[in-house]
Design an enzyme around this catalytic site. Structure first.
Site, PDB file in Angstrom:
ATOM      1  N   LYS A 152       0.861  -1.172   0.000  1.00 42.29           N
ATOM      2  CA  LYS A 152       0.000   0.000   0.000  1.00 42.29           C
ATOM      3  C   LYS A 152       0.900   1.225   0.000  1.00 42.29           C
ATOM      4  O   LYS A 152       1.672   1.437   0.935  1.00 42.29           O
ATOM      5  CB  LYS A 152      -0.913   0.002   1.224  1.00 42.29           C
ATOM      6  CG  LYS A 152      -1.780   1.251   1.329  1.00 42.29           C
ATOM      7  CD  LYS A 152      -2.789   1.108   2.455  1.00 42.29           C
ATOM      8  CE  LYS A 152      -3.598   2.360   2.649  1.00 42.29           C
ATOM      9  NZ  LYS A 152      -4.698   2.174   3.620  1.00 42.29           N
ATOM     10  N   LYS A 154       1.567   5.163   0.108  1.00 43.94           N
ATOM     11  CA  LYS A 154       1.028   6.439   0.549  1.00 43.94           C
ATOM     12  C   LYS A 154       1.464   7.549  -0.415  1.00 43.94           C
ATOM     13  O   LYS A 154       2.663   7.798  -0.581  1.00 43.94           O
ATOM     14  CB  LYS A 154       1.512   6.764   1.965  1.00 43.94           C
ATOM     15  CG  LYS A 154       0.909   5.863   3.038  1.00 43.94           C
ATOM     16  CD  LYS A 154      -0.565   6.152   3.246  1.00 43.94           C
ATOM     17  CE  LYS A 154      -1.116   5.406   4.445  1.00 43.94           C
ATOM     18  NZ  LYS A 154      -2.545   5.703   4.701  1.00 43.94           N
ATOM     19  N   ASP A 179      -2.949   4.988  -1.512  1.00 43.28           N
ATOM     20  CA  ASP A 179      -3.788   5.786  -0.613  1.00 43.28           C
ATOM     21  C   ASP A 179      -3.304   7.223  -0.672  1.00 43.28           C
ATOM     22  O   ASP A 179      -2.199   7.533  -0.212  1.00 43.28           O
ATOM     23  CB  ASP A 179      -3.706   5.248   0.815  1.00 43.28           C
ATOM     24  CG  ASP A 179      -4.690   5.938   1.754  1.00 43.28           C
ATOM     25  OD1 ASP A 179      -5.415   6.838   1.291  1.00 43.28           O
ATOM     26  OD2 ASP A 179      -4.721   5.580   2.944  1.00 43.28           O
ATOM     27  N   LYS A 250     -13.393   0.594   8.180  1.00 46.10           N
ATOM     28  CA  LYS A 250     -12.510   0.655   9.342  1.00 46.10           C
ATOM     29  C   LYS A 250     -13.369   0.707  10.599  1.00 46.10           C
ATOM     30  O   LYS A 250     -14.278   1.529  10.698  1.00 46.10           O
ATOM     31  CB  LYS A 250     -11.618   1.896   9.294  1.00 46.10           C
ATOM     32  CG  LYS A 250     -10.556   1.881   8.208  1.00 46.10           C
ATOM     33  CD  LYS A 250      -9.726   3.154   8.266  1.00 46.10           C
ATOM     34  CE  LYS A 250      -8.633   3.168   7.219  1.00 46.10           C
ATOM     35  NZ  LYS A 250      -7.899   4.463   7.211  1.00 46.10           N
ATOM     36  N   CYS A 278      -7.244  -0.244   8.584  1.00 49.84           N
ATOM     37  CA  CYS A 278      -6.884  -0.099   9.982  1.00 49.84           C
ATOM     38  C   CYS A 278      -6.108   1.187  10.179  1.00 49.84           C
ATOM     39  O   CYS A 278      -5.654   1.828   9.224  1.00 49.84           O
ATOM     40  CB  CYS A 278      -6.034  -1.283  10.459  1.00 49.84           C
ATOM     41  SG  CYS A 278      -4.350  -1.307   9.779  1.00 49.84           S
ATOM     42  N   ASP A 300      -6.078  -4.586   4.558  1.00 50.50           N
ATOM     43  CA  ASP A 300      -4.963  -3.711   4.938  1.00 50.50           C
ATOM     44  C   ASP A 300      -4.918  -3.680   6.460  1.00 50.50           C
ATOM     45  O   ASP A 300      -5.419  -2.754   7.095  1.00 50.50           O
ATOM     46  CB  ASP A 300      -5.180  -2.310   4.355  1.00 50.50           C
ATOM     47  CG  ASP A 300      -4.107  -1.330   4.797  1.00 50.50           C
ATOM     48  OD1 ASP A 300      -2.985  -1.780   5.090  1.00 50.50           O
ATOM     49  OD2 ASP A 300      -4.394  -0.114   4.867  1.00 50.50           O
TER      50      ASP A 300
END
Length: 331
Positions: A152, A154, A179, A250, A278, A300
């Site tokens: 993932k 960022k 993300d 989440k 999370c 994730d």
């Protein structure tokens, strides 16, 4: 005199150091501060953990205080179902809701998945997060994690096309999700989505601010777009249709496992893909989310992997394969 109908509620604030630094478009941090709710009747104990999030005007102190206000009601017999109306969605309700599930499981000697009418959870692959940095630093971090099948990434800053291209060059065979943490704008949205498509990205989370995501409705989405900050509980789902292809569930947003299970079912009925997400937290936060993750496109749940240490009896991570919780931890 306290009515003994319910368990005693105790609240604690804990600090867990992060291994290195965790950086997203909104800033960096070196520790995770969590709030733990514990229910006990003297024989059995149930726990739940939450991560208050400043993005939603939460802090560990305000969340702990709000939970402490409910101690009398819990001792007087407040139920998990009644909790859904006693607190709004958010971190506070999550900690107590998950503590109720764990307490019910311990009291009845019945796993949470059975109480919830779910099949037994199994191991699954979790994403591993690459923090925001320079293209070179992120490429090096991705290369160091190249044995992991799902990363993932960022993003959410100037120069994101260069970042994702550098990462793809470093790990040509790894599945990537992105993300942006609300860090893109209507002006650079199309360019950044094209760059993600060129890099073969599977999914892009929350590219635009939650209060300015309408442009998603009128633009070609060459990569599926997933709502994170735009999605909280079931009430937020109808507004996502036409703008998003998926939703990140989440527990700190839904307010616990109870609402997360209902939200997951409704999202699927609306044709939305789901992912389980999370915050940076211990295995106590991840354990209930594992039940949601069994039925998602992406999991994730790497929070404990980003910490310098985890709880005793924490989830077992075999590389990126995470195994369901043992009863000693939760559920």
């Amino acid at each position: 005199m306290v009515n003994p109908a319910g368990p005693q509620l105790t609240i604690g604030i804990e600090t867990w150091p992060i291994a290195g630094q965790f950086t997203i478009s909104r800033g960096a941090k070196t520790q995770a501060r969590v709030v733990v709710a514990e229910l006990s009747d003297g024989r059995f104990r149930g726990r739940g953990e939450c991560v208050p999030y400043a993005r939603y005007r939460e802090s560990p102190e305000t969340v702990a205080a709000r939970l402490q206000e409910l101690a009398g009601a819990v001792a007087a017999g407040l139920t998990r179902d009644a909790l859904q109306q006693a607190l709004p969605p958010g971190a506070a309700r999550n900690a107590l809701d998950c503590a109720f599930w764990d307490f019910e499981a311990k009291q009845s000697a019945t796993p949470v998945h059975v109480l919830a009418g779910l099949p037994p959870p199994g191991p699954l692959t979790t994403a591993f997060t690459i923090s925001l940095g320079t293209p070179q630093a992120m490429a090096e971090a991705a290369r160091a994690a190249s044995a992991r099948p799902l990363l993932k990434v960022k993003l959410g800053a100037e120069g994101d096309p260069e970042r994702i291209a550098a990462i793809r060059a470093a790990v040509p065979a790894t599945e990537l999700i992105v993300d942006a943490n609300e860090g893109w704008t209507a002006d650079n949205l199309a360019e950044n989505l094209r760059a993600c498509a060129a890099a073969g990205v599977t999914l892009v989370e929350q590219p635009l601010p939650a209060d300015a995501d309408e442009p998603l409705r009128n633009i070609a989405r060459p990569v599926p777009v997933c709502a994170d900050e735009s999605a909280h509980d079931r009430a937020s789902l109808p507004a996502l249709i036409g703008k998003y292809d998926a939703v990140n569930i989440k527990l700190d947003k839904t307010g616990g496992l109870t609402e997360a299970l209902a939200m997951s079912a409704e999202a699927h009925s609306l044709g939305l893909m789901t992912m389980a997400g999370c915050m940076v937290a211990t295995s106590l936060s991840m354990a209930p989310a594992m039940l949601i993750a069994q039925d998602t496109r992406v999991a994730d749940l790497d929070g404990p992997l980003l910490l310098a240490r985890d709880r005793p009896d924490g989830l077992v991570y075999d590389g990126s394969i995470v195994h369901p919780a043992k009863p000693q931890l939760w559920g």
